[in-house]
Design a protein around this motif. Structure first.
Motif, PDB file in Angstrom:
ATOM      1  N   UNK A   1     -32.330  28.667  20.494  1.00  0.00           N
ATOM      2  CA  UNK A   1     -32.462  27.927  19.043  1.00  0.00           C
ATOM      3  C   UNK A   1     -33.455  26.908  19.271  1.00  0.00           C
ATOM      4  N   UNK A   2     -34.095  26.563  20.206  1.00  0.00           N
ATOM      5  CA  UNK A   2     -34.801  25.525  20.448  1.00  0.00           C
ATOM      6  C   UNK A   2     -36.023  25.106  19.500  1.00  0.00           C
ATOM      7  N   UNK A   3     -36.434  26.485  19.087  1.00  0.00           N
ATOM      8  CA  UNK A   3     -37.696  26.299  18.032  1.00  0.00           C
ATOM      9  C   UNK A   3     -37.358  26.496  16.565  1.00  0.00           C
ATOM     10  N   UNK A   4     -36.087  26.276  16.228  1.00  0.00           N
ATOM     11  CA  UNK A   4     -35.652  26.620  14.849  1.00  0.00           C
ATOM     12  C   UNK A   4     -35.760  25.067  14.103  1.00  0.00           C
ATOM     13  N   UNK A   5     -36.129  25.097  12.894  1.00  0.00           N
ATOM     14  CA  UNK A   5     -36.356  24.013  12.190  1.00  0.00           C
ATOM     15  C   UNK A   5     -35.136  23.608  11.491  1.00  0.00           C
ATOM     16  N   UNK A   6     -35.095  22.901  10.632  1.00  0.00           N
ATOM     17  CA  UNK A   6     -34.208  22.225   9.718  1.00  0.00           C
ATOM     18  C   UNK A   6     -33.228  23.244   8.965  1.00  0.00           C
ATOM     19  N   UNK A   7     -33.732  24.217   8.563  1.00  0.00           N
ATOM     20  CA  UNK A   7     -32.934  25.507   8.050  1.00  0.00           C
ATOM     21  C   UNK A   7     -33.397  26.504   8.562  1.00  0.00           C
ATOM     22  N   UNK A   8     -32.584  27.356   9.233  1.00  0.00           N
ATOM     23  CA  UNK A   8     -31.370  27.386   9.120  1.00  0.00           C
ATOM     24  C   UNK A   8     -30.809  26.593  10.293  1.00  0.00           C
ATOM     25  N   UNK A   9     -31.609  26.491  11.334  1.00  0.00           N
ATOM     26  CA  UNK A   9     -30.765  25.654  12.633  1.00  0.00           C
ATOM     27  C   UNK A   9     -29.929  26.445  13.252  1.00  0.00           C
TER      28      UNK A   9
ATOM     29  N   UNK B   1     -34.459  16.099   7.193  1.00  0.00           N
ATOM     30  CA  UNK B   1     -33.630  17.445   7.048  1.00  0.00           C
ATOM     31  C   UNK B   1     -32.788  16.957   5.993  1.00  0.00           C
ATOM     32  N   UNK B   2     -32.885  17.571   4.853  1.00  0.00           N
ATOM     33  CA  UNK B   2     -31.945  17.191   3.878  1.00  0.00           C
ATOM     34  C   UNK B   2     -31.692  15.648   3.443  1.00  0.00           C
ATOM     35  N   UNK B   3     -30.625  15.181   3.365  1.00  0.00           N
ATOM     36  CA  UNK B   3     -30.407  13.721   3.199  1.00  0.00           C
ATOM     37  C   UNK B   3     -30.868  12.798   4.615  1.00  0.00           C
ATOM     38  N   UNK B   4     -30.822  13.500   5.541  1.00  0.00           N
ATOM     39  CA  UNK B   4     -31.358  12.684   6.693  1.00  0.00           C
ATOM     40  C   UNK B   4     -32.761  12.541   6.995  1.00  0.00           C
ATOM     41  N   UNK B   5     -33.202  11.323   6.807  1.00  0.00           N
ATOM     42  CA  UNK B   5     -34.645  11.371   6.715  1.00  0.00           C
ATOM     43  C   UNK B   5     -35.201  11.221   8.064  1.00  0.00           C
ATOM     44  N   UNK B   6     -34.576  10.897   8.993  1.00  0.00           N
ATOM     45  CA  UNK B   6     -35.050  10.907  10.424  1.00  0.00           C
ATOM     46  C   UNK B   6     -34.346  12.116  11.666  1.00  0.00           C
ATOM     47  N   UNK B   7     -33.833  12.811  11.087  1.00  0.00           N
ATOM     48  CA  UNK B   7     -32.991  13.689  11.970  1.00  0.00           C
ATOM     49  C   UNK B   7     -31.637  14.075  11.560  1.00  0.00           C
ATOM     50  N   UNK B   8     -31.185  14.973  12.302  1.00  0.00           N
ATOM     51  CA  UNK B   8     -29.890  15.368  12.096  1.00  0.00           C
ATOM     52  C   UNK B   8     -29.110  16.050  13.352  1.00  0.00           C
ATOM     53  N   UNK B   9     -27.941  15.814  13.594  1.00  0.00           N
ATOM     54  CA  UNK B   9     -27.373  16.707  14.692  1.00  0.00           C
ATOM     55  C   UNK B   9     -26.078  17.551  14.035  1.00  0.00           C
TER      56      UNK B   9
ATOM     57  N   UNK C   1     -21.847  35.252  12.548  1.00  0.00           N
ATOM     58  CA  UNK C   1     -22.138  34.120  11.495  1.00  0.00           C
ATOM     59  C   UNK C   1     -22.024  32.686  12.409  1.00  0.00           C
ATOM     60  N   UNK C   2     -22.698  31.595  11.994  1.00  0.00           N
ATOM     61  CA  UNK C   2     -22.574  30.590  12.459  1.00  0.00           C
ATOM     62  C   UNK C   2     -22.147  29.350  11.503  1.00  0.00           C
ATOM     63  N   UNK C   3     -21.169  28.556  11.739  1.00  0.00           N
ATOM     64  CA  UNK C   3     -20.736  27.466  11.100  1.00  0.00           C
ATOM     65  C   UNK C   3     -21.428  26.295  11.495  1.00  0.00           C
ATOM     66  N   UNK C   4     -21.990  25.416  10.622  1.00  0.00           N
ATOM     67  CA  UNK C   4     -22.784  24.037  11.011  1.00  0.00           C
ATOM     68  C   UNK C   4     -22.299  23.023  10.180  1.00  0.00           C
ATOM     69  N   UNK C   5     -21.803  22.216  11.074  1.00  0.00           N
ATOM     70  CA  UNK C   5     -21.328  20.961  10.359  1.00  0.00           C
ATOM     71  C   UNK C   5     -22.242  19.545  10.905  1.00  0.00           C
ATOM     72  N   UNK C   6     -22.830  18.729   9.951  1.00  0.00           N
ATOM     73  CA  UNK C   6     -23.377  17.655  10.430  1.00  0.00           C
ATOM     74  C   UNK C   6     -22.657  16.590  11.068  1.00  0.00           C
ATOM     75  N   UNK C   7     -23.079  16.280  12.451  1.00  0.00           N
ATOM     76  CA  UNK C   7     -22.252  15.250  13.381  1.00  0.00           C
ATOM     77  C   UNK C   7     -22.801  13.946  13.124  1.00  0.00           C
TER      78      UNK C   7
END
Length: 183
Positions: free
Chosen positions: A86-94, A147-155, A173-179
């Motif tokens: 998943x290293x080269x995935x961008x903001x969506x879907x990640x 990425x979305x509301x996160x201007x400088x990045x998201x985990x 499927x993958x559930x993703x939650x912003x940490x």
């Protein structure tokens, strides 16, 4: 030079005039345990066999111990960084190659933000335990751009499972939650 007659026999009757050797009890201050040659050789043979089988790849490799970042939530093992697939995935879907969805995440309870399971939603969802990167149930995936509301990045915490389609087929499927969100 030793003559053949000077070598004592290993078996058979005791030679004439040879004195009988008796075992004496150990003094009380000496240790009672002495390794027997047979048990030492057995241990060495077992260690050699184990090393040989490991070299042949019979035993699976041990999971690397992580100094920090490993997260155990309930019974979910979360890997502290993104797996290489998943290293080269961008903001969506990640998160990874499976279908990433928000509706496959639990919305309440102890495991809020983790993938729905057969316990939380019987017959429609199930988990994929130990399927991530050598035995983990999920992983952390970071994106360092807007990425979305996160201007400088998201985990994201990514947790994988299965969803049953209307036709009765199971798909990953993958559930993703912003940490963490950097603004």
């Amino acid at each position: 030079m030793i003559e053949l007659e000077d070598v004592p026999p290993l078996r058979g009757p005791r030679p004439a005039g040879a004195r009988r050797i008796r075992r004496r009890p150990l003094p009380p201050d000496e240790p009672r345990f002495r390794p027997v040659r047979r048990s030492v050789l057995t241990g060495l043979a077992a260690a050699g066999a184990t090393a040989g089988l490991k070299a042949l790849g019979v035993f699976p490799p041990a999971r690397d111990a992580l100094a920090s970042g490993f997260q155990l939530v309930g019974y979910y093992d979360i890997y502290p960084r993104c797996p290489s697939y998943a290293a080269n995935h961008n903001c969506s879907p990640g998160c990874g190659p499976s279908y990433v969805c928000s509706w496959c995440c639990r919305t309440s309870g102890k495991y809020k933000g983790f993938h729905k399971s057969g316990v939380s939603d019987p017959g429609r969802y199930k988990l994929r335990p130990n399927q991530c990167y050598g035995g983990y149930d999920g992983w952390l995936w970071a994106y360092s751009k807007s990425c979305g509301n996160c201007k400088k990045g998201v985990t994201w915490r990514c947790h994988d499972g299965w969803k049953k389609s209307k036709k009765g087929n199971w798909y990953k499927t993958i559930c993703r939650k912003a940490m963490a969100c950097k603004n």
